[in-house]
Design a protein around this motif. Structure first.
Motif, mmCIF file in Angstrom:
data_model
loop_
_atom_site.group_PDB
_atom_site.id
_atom_site.type_symbol
_atom_site.label_atom_id
_atom_site.label_comp_id
_atom_site.label_asym_id
_atom_site.label_seq_id
_atom_site.Cartn_x
_atom_site.Cartn_y
_atom_site.Cartn_z
ATOM 1 N N MET A 61 34.357 14.605 38.948
ATOM 2 C CA MET A 61 33.251 12.497 38.494
ATOM 3 C C MET A 61 34.563 11.852 37.766
ATOM 4 S SD MET A 61 29.577 13.769 37.615
ATOM 5 C CE MET A 61 30.312 15.196 36.615
ATOM 6 N N ASN A 62 34.979 10.961 37.903
ATOM 7 C CA ASN A 62 36.140 10.362 37.319
ATOM 8 C C ASN A 62 35.096 8.961 37.471
ATOM 9 O OD1 ASN A 62 38.408 12.092 37.450
ATOM 10 N ND2 ASN A 62 38.644 11.810 39.508
ATOM 11 N N SER A 63 36.285 8.355 36.116
ATOM 12 C CA SER A 63 35.854 6.725 35.596
ATOM 13 C C SER A 63 34.431 7.076 35.400
ATOM 14 C CB SER A 63 36.274 5.977 36.429
ATOM 15 O OG SER A 63 37.149 5.999 36.938
ATOM 16 N N LEU A 64 33.978 8.108 34.500
ATOM 17 C CA LEU A 64 32.155 8.033 34.261
ATOM 18 C C LEU A 64 31.757 6.807 33.410
ATOM 19 C CD1 LEU A 64 31.902 12.170 33.507
ATOM 20 C CD2 LEU A 64 30.744 10.799 35.610
ATOM 21 N N LYS A 65 30.465 6.741 34.246
ATOM 22 C CA LYS A 65 29.702 5.520 33.260
ATOM 23 C C LYS A 65 28.638 5.831 32.328
ATOM 24 C CE LYS A 65 31.463 2.575 37.026
ATOM 25 N NZ LYS A 65 30.525 1.556 37.698
ATOM 26 N N PRO A 66 28.660 5.415 31.475
ATOM 27 C CA PRO A 66 26.983 6.094 30.786
ATOM 28 C C PRO A 66 25.370 5.910 31.563
ATOM 29 C CG PRO A 66 27.766 4.067 29.681
ATOM 30 C CD PRO A 66 28.712 3.481 30.900
ATOM 31 N N GLU A 67 25.531 5.705 32.625
ATOM 32 C CA GLU A 67 24.522 5.220 33.248
ATOM 33 C C GLU A 67 25.047 6.455 34.998
ATOM 34 O OE1 GLU A 67 26.267 2.801 33.178
ATOM 35 O OE2 GLU A 67 26.972 1.903 35.406
#
Length: 119
Positions: free
Chosen positions: A83-89
């Motif tokens: 999982m890259n460029s993870l976002k709060p969502e």
């Protein structure tokens, strides 16, 4: 019967990366499909990605395309979710699961690993 154990979850800042692992033991077969699901608080469980043990067929939810990669290591009976460029969502409990060939649903589930994306 198949026993699944997930690992690799944790707390990461937005834009960061994590790699989840799911190791299967028991009666796994090459025609099984492995899936990663997630469930955020107050939301329904959703399929994030799936792959066959051969790696020939993959699927990604639109929300993670281009950011997440699912892969397998047959020698280790392990499926990964990079999982890259993870976002709060992306914050959720992540589960791996196995679906037998011709089964309408995923038959075996792991206990889950928590992923929190927050600054």
């Amino acid at each position: 019967q198949v026993h699944l154990v997930e690992s690799g979850g944790g707390l990461v800042q937005p834009g960061g990366s994590l790699r989840l692992s799911c190791t299967a033991s028991g009666r796994t077969v090459s025609t099984d499909t492995m899936g990663w699901f997630r469930q955020a608080p107050g939301k329904e469980r959703e399929l994030v990605a799936r792959i066959t043990w051969s790696g020939a067929n993959t699927y990604y939810a639109d929300s993670v395309k281009g950011r997440f990669t699912i892969s397998t290591d047959n020698a280790k009976n392990t499926v990964y979710l990079q999982m890259n460029s993870l976002k709060p969502e992306d914050t959720a409990d992540y589960y791996c699961a196995v679906r037998r060939l011709f089964s309408p649903s995923f038959d075996f589930w792991g206990q889950g690993t928590q992923v929190t994306v927050s600054s």
